[in-house]
Write a protein that holds these residues in place. Structure first.
Motif, PDB file in Angstrom:
ATOM      1  N   GLN A 243     -53.196 -81.294  -9.442  1.00  0.00           N
ATOM      2  CA  GLN A 243     -52.944 -79.852  -9.320  1.00  0.00           C
ATOM      3  C   GLN A 243     -51.489 -79.585  -8.958  1.00  0.00           C
ATOM      4  O   GLN A 243     -50.844 -78.697  -9.514  1.00  0.00           O
TER       5      GLN A 243
ATOM      6  N   ASN B  89     -48.613 -77.803 -11.324  1.00  0.00           N
ATOM      7  CA  ASN B  89     -47.854 -76.652 -10.861  1.00  0.00           C
ATOM      8  C   ASN B  89     -46.352 -76.932 -10.883  1.00  0.00           C
ATOM      9  O   ASN B  89     -45.555 -76.070 -11.245  1.00  0.00           O
TER      10      ASN B  89
ATOM     11  N   GLN C  62     -57.437 -63.856   1.518  1.00  0.00           N
ATOM     12  CA  GLN C  62     -56.774 -65.164   1.549  1.00  0.00           C
ATOM     13  C   GLN C  62     -56.279 -65.612   0.184  1.00  0.00           C
ATOM     14  O   GLN C  62     -56.015 -66.791  -0.020  1.00  0.00           O
TER      15      GLN C  62
ATOM     16  N   THR D  73     -56.319 -71.556   6.046  1.00  0.00           N
ATOM     17  CA  THR D  73     -55.196 -70.671   5.764  1.00  0.00           C
ATOM     18  C   THR D  73     -54.574 -70.052   7.005  1.00  0.00           C
ATOM     19  O   THR D  73     -53.409 -69.687   6.989  1.00  0.00           O
TER      20      THR D  73
ATOM     21  N   PHE E 121     -55.516 -77.050  -3.429  1.00  0.00           N
ATOM     22  CA  PHE E 121     -54.121 -76.784  -3.784  1.00  0.00           C
ATOM     23  C   PHE E 121     -53.212 -76.518  -2.587  1.00  0.00           C
ATOM     24  O   PHE E 121     -52.204 -77.202  -2.404  1.00  0.00           O
ATOM     25  N   LEU E 122     -53.571 -75.539  -1.740  1.00  0.00           N
ATOM     26  CA  LEU E 122     -52.643 -75.079  -0.705  1.00  0.00           C
ATOM     27  C   LEU E 122     -52.297 -76.178   0.303  1.00  0.00           C
ATOM     28  O   LEU E 122     -51.113 -76.411   0.588  1.00  0.00           O
TER      29      LEU E 122
ATOM     30  N   GLN F 118     -45.082 -76.823 -14.544  1.00  0.00           N
ATOM     31  CA  GLN F 118     -44.992 -75.508 -15.171  1.00  0.00           C
ATOM     32  C   GLN F 118     -43.782 -74.750 -14.665  1.00  0.00           C
ATOM     33  O   GLN F 118     -43.296 -73.853 -15.323  1.00  0.00           O
TER      34      GLN F 118
ATOM     35  N   ASN G 236     -59.943 -79.548  -6.909  1.00  0.00           N
ATOM     36  CA  ASN G 236     -59.218 -78.302  -7.149  1.00  0.00           C
ATOM     37  C   ASN G 236     -58.309 -77.888  -5.992  1.00  0.00           C
ATOM     38  O   ASN G 236     -57.608 -76.885  -6.094  1.00  0.00           O
TER      39      ASN G 236
ATOM     40  N   PHE H 224     -54.274 -66.877  -2.674  1.00  0.00           N
ATOM     41  CA  PHE H 224     -52.955 -67.498  -2.754  1.00  0.00           C
ATOM     42  C   PHE H 224     -52.803 -68.367  -4.016  1.00  0.00           C
ATOM     43  O   PHE H 224     -51.991 -68.074  -4.881  1.00  0.00           O
ATOM     44  N   ASP H 225     -53.637 -69.422  -4.086  1.00  0.00           N
ATOM     45  CA  ASP H 225     -53.437 -70.491  -5.064  1.00  0.00           C
ATOM     46  C   ASP H 225     -53.127 -70.002  -6.475  1.00  0.00           C
ATOM     47  O   ASP H 225     -52.067 -70.287  -7.026  1.00  0.00           O
TER      48      ASP H 225
ATOM     49  N   PRO I  48     -57.468 -73.423  -9.517  1.00  0.00           N
ATOM     50  CA  PRO I  48     -56.586 -72.243  -9.541  1.00  0.00           C
ATOM     51  C   PRO I  48     -55.377 -72.443 -10.449  1.00  0.00           C
ATOM     52  O   PRO I  48     -54.972 -71.509 -11.154  1.00  0.00           O
TER      53      PRO I  48
ATOM     54  N   PHE J 233     -50.038 -67.754  -6.856  1.00  0.00           N
ATOM     55  CA  PHE J 233     -48.798 -68.507  -6.636  1.00  0.00           C
ATOM     56  C   PHE J 233     -48.434 -69.317  -7.890  1.00  0.00           C
ATOM     57  O   PHE J 233     -47.273 -69.350  -8.307  1.00  0.00           O
ATOM     58  N   ALA J 234     -49.439 -69.925  -8.494  1.00  0.00           N
ATOM     59  CA  ALA J 234     -49.174 -70.694  -9.711  1.00  0.00           C
ATOM     60  C   ALA J 234     -48.923 -69.771 -10.905  1.00  0.00           C
ATOM     61  O   ALA J 234     -48.241 -70.143 -11.853  1.00  0.00           O
TER      62      ALA J 234
ATOM     63  N   LEU K  73     -52.241 -73.025   9.239  1.00  0.00           N
ATOM     64  CA  LEU K  73     -51.404 -73.928   8.444  1.00  0.00           C
ATOM     65  C   LEU K  73     -50.310 -74.592   9.274  1.00  0.00           C
ATOM     66  O   LEU K  73     -50.103 -75.797   9.195  1.00  0.00           O
TER      67      LEU K  73
ATOM     68  N   ILE L 107     -50.802 -64.791   2.544  1.00  0.00           N
ATOM     69  CA  ILE L 107     -50.740 -66.249   2.682  1.00  0.00           C
ATOM     70  C   ILE L 107     -49.416 -66.768   2.133  1.00  0.00           C
ATOM     71  O   ILE L 107     -48.810 -67.699   2.670  1.00  0.00           O
TER      72      ILE L 107
END
Lengths: 352, 322
Positions: A303, A307, B255, A198, A287-288, A310, A285, B257-258, B146, B261-262, A201, B276
């Motif tokens: 994932q 997202n 940290q 994080t 995601f970021l 949705q 899982n 976020f995930d 997440p 954010f969703a 990035l 983040i």
């Protein structure tokens, strides 16, 4: 058995008789916990089999129900069935052609030519239990779901294998060899603990771009392949393997790689299994980082796709819930079978 | 799995053996370390250095050659506030809103989560039936992705959702939970606790079970009240584990976020935007892509995380010693 009630309610623990009030409180707390933790997921599971209309129904029901329909001569589409509970047609089962205000135009399936006008208050829909499996099949037909599934499976499998090999090699070196700079390397590995993805990035994206990894599945796989957690977990385990076995193999002129692959890896199987389960979960899982590195929707993981859908106003909840269930299912299955390993694995590594 | 691995391993053996023989390496440790070190170098250490360089450059080019040196302008921009307590007084009010949100979120989330985890661990440590089942129930959400977590609750909380249906069933008005800033924030805290508390419960439960039984037996001999036993024995002996849990939760909380954010996308407005997401929005989602600013913000976050990680190592050591 002087007191049957006491006998039936006594707990394993105190053995002194009935449940203490704190026991009741504990069970009440746990029961609320079960409701809060499980009910949403179970409700979601049932609802993923509901039609869009049933999802919007008020008040909501647990079981998926759908109105029965019938094909009547002279009408192209199947017509919804109603039971009439008042007026002159009471007790009959009629199909509705259309509804105008509070009047419904209906037809008796047995007498298709005759149109009847019924007040909508006098009818109720005939419903039966039906699984709207089209929620699921549509995902593959309309939503390119197979592609995302493949991307996710490919990333998870490849990344896990690479990670296991790379990390176990490093763990082997750090546990079974004496060499100059070992402490420095160990310190470096600890150092990477302080650099979560994080906080780097932007440069990570730059490096991936320079290596032509952006917008490719490898861009998700490679940057996370070496993990300090994995190295440590495996090293701690390999330290327990006696060095004499290695020396014996060296006598037999086994190459160092063969020692690693034929002796150390099989003996570290329990630790590797724990790490494999963790790696599968992390990758499935994740995601970021995929969100940043993948921009072409053909490369999306499940994932990311979930997202993206949705956020799309055209997506219906019925499809979205089905997709959520499919994304959730593999983890739920893994959990059901490997619960113990997951729990100990996560507890011993501190999550990520 | 083995069908894939065996040929692969044999393939790697060829260069490895070759190097061992040709180079006469008696100690091929570095050979085994190499892949890992390359990956760490490329994707962990090099990024840290580049991050520093980036934070002192401007423009929206991604390549370093396209990025002019701007000195401390990025940091000045981020830190330009007449009052750090009021995001509106800052040049980059979005950044400070994210900072404020993150601080408030972490305080609420970590505090409540550790509290509930402790309570759950204590209950699970009692002599109860089906302990394994209850433990896995609390642990189950930890494994969910997440996005799945976010979708489950988004669906429950939506306008026509289950929660509103229940509210209406008992005669209350339905409410658009996620469109109200305070409620959206509150539900974000809730969702985050829901998803992660099982993990901390597990660690605390292990800590509780590590407390020797004879201490309790001695207390029982002395007829100590349950509250006194908890205050004087359980809590002090659990303290090292609590410390580990607290620091771990802080590191993860900062940290976050995930799932958020969703869940809310950071909204409504910027009510649930955390640090983040600020980095993501400035560096990747918006145009122009302000990599310099995002890097500068990353460095500030990194400083916080490094401090917390040292605290973690310290807490871990204390846990092992104590």
């Amino acid at each position: 058995m002087a007191n049957p009630v006491k006998f039936l309610t006594r707990t394993r623990g105190n053995g002194l008789g009935g449940l203490h009030w704190t026991d009741w409180l504990s069970y009440f707390y746990l029961f609320c916990g079960v409701l809060l933790m499980f009910l949403p997921v179970i409700w979601l599971g049932f609802s993923s089999f509901k039609t869009e209309a049933d999802l919007l129904r008020f008040p909501p029901r647990l079981l998926p129900m759908a109105q029965e329909t019938i094909v009547v001569d002279g009408y192209d589409d199947p017509l919804p069935l109603y039971r009439i509970k008042g007026g002159e047609h009471e007790g009959k089962t009629l199909a509705q052609i259309r509804r105008i205000g509070i009047i419904a135009q209906m037809v008796d399936p047995a007498v298709p030519d005759e149109r009847l006008k019924i007040n909508i208050k006098e009818r109720e829909p005939i419903e039966s239990f039906r699984l709207a499996t089209e929620n699921y099949t549509e995902l593959f037909e309309k939503f390119n779901f197979g592609r995302y599934l493949w991307n996710s499976v490919f990333i998870t499998a490849t990344a896990t294998i690479i990670m296991l090999i790379v990390n176990s090699m490093a763990a082997f070196a750090l546990s079974k060899y004496q060499f100059k700079g070992r402490t420095v390397v160990l310190a470096l590995v600890i150092g990477t603990l302080m650099i979560p993805q994080t906080v780097v990035l932007v440069p990570l994206f730059l490096i991936s771009k320079e290596l032509y990894l952006t917008d490719s599945l490898w861009g998700v796989i490679i940057p996370g392949a070496a993990t300090p957690t994995g190295v440590f977990l495996l090293r701690q385990y390999m330290l327990t393997i006696p060095d004499e076995i290695l020396d014996a193999a060296r006598m037999d002129k086994a190459s160092e790689w063969k020692i690693f692959w034929r002796i150390i890896l099989p003996l570290s199987a329990p630790a590797i299994a724990v790490l494999a389960i963790l790696a599968i979960m992390w990758r499935w899982n994740d995601f970021l980082w995929p969100l940043i590195v993948l921009s072409d929707s053909n490369n999306f993981t499940l994932q990311l796709a979930l997202n993206a859908f949705q956020g799309d106003l055209n997506t219906q909840w019925s499809n979205l819930l089905a997709m959520t269930m499919l994304v959730l299912l593999p983890i739920a299955i893994v959990f059901a079978f490997l619960q113990k390993y997951i729990a100990t694995g996560i507890a011993s590594t501190g999550g990520k | 799995m083995l069908a894939v691995l065996n040929p692969l391993m044999r393939l790697i053996e060829v260069p490895m053996k070759w190097m061992q023989d040709i180079l006469g390496l008696k100690n091929p440790a570095w050979l085994f370390l190499l892949p890992n070190l390359i990956l760490f170098g490329l994707f962990a250490f090099l990024p840290v250095i580049i991050n520093f360089v980036y934070s002192f450059t401007g423009s929206d080019g991604i390549l370093l050659a396209d990025r002019p040196y701007v000195g401390s302008r990025n940091f000045d921009y981020l830190l330009d506030c007449s009052s750090y307590l009021d995001p509106n007084s800052c040049r980059d009010d979005f950044f400070w809103r994210a900072v404020h949100n993150t601080i408030l979120f972490v305080i609420l989330q970590v505090g409540l989560m550790v509290g509930f985890s402790l309570l759950t661990a204590i209950v699970l440590n009692r002599k109860i039936r089906a302990r394994g089942f209850f433990r896995s129930v609390f642990f189950f959400p930890v494994l969910l992705s997440p996005v799945v977590v976010a979708l489950i609750w988004k669906w429950i909380l939506q306008r026509e959702g289950v929660l509103n249906a229940w509210l209406e069933a008992v005669g209350l008005d339905s409410f658009n939970w996620l469109l109200d800033p305070s409620w959206a924030f509150g539900w974000s805290v809730f969702l985050s606790i829901w998803a992660h508390m099982g993990f901390y419960t597990l660690i605390l439960l292990a800590g509780l079970q590590a407390i020797p039984r004879d201490v309790y037996e001695a207390a029982m001999m002395d007829r100590a009240s349950p509250w006194r036993v908890f205050r004087r024995i359980t809590l002090p002996l659990l303290m090292p584990t609590m410390l580990v849990v607290l620091v771990l939760a802080l590191i993860k909380g900062v940290q976050t976020f995930d799932e958020i954010f969703a869940f809310t996308g950071g909204g409504p407005g910027s009510a649930t935007t955390f640090i983040i997401q600020y980095i993501y929005n400035t560096g990747f989602a918006g145009t122009p892509r302000l990599f310099g600013l995002a890097s500068a913000a990353s460095i500030m976050l990194a400083i916080v995380l490094v401090i917390l990680t040292f605290a973690q190592l310290w807490a871990n050591r204390k846990n092992v010693d104590g």
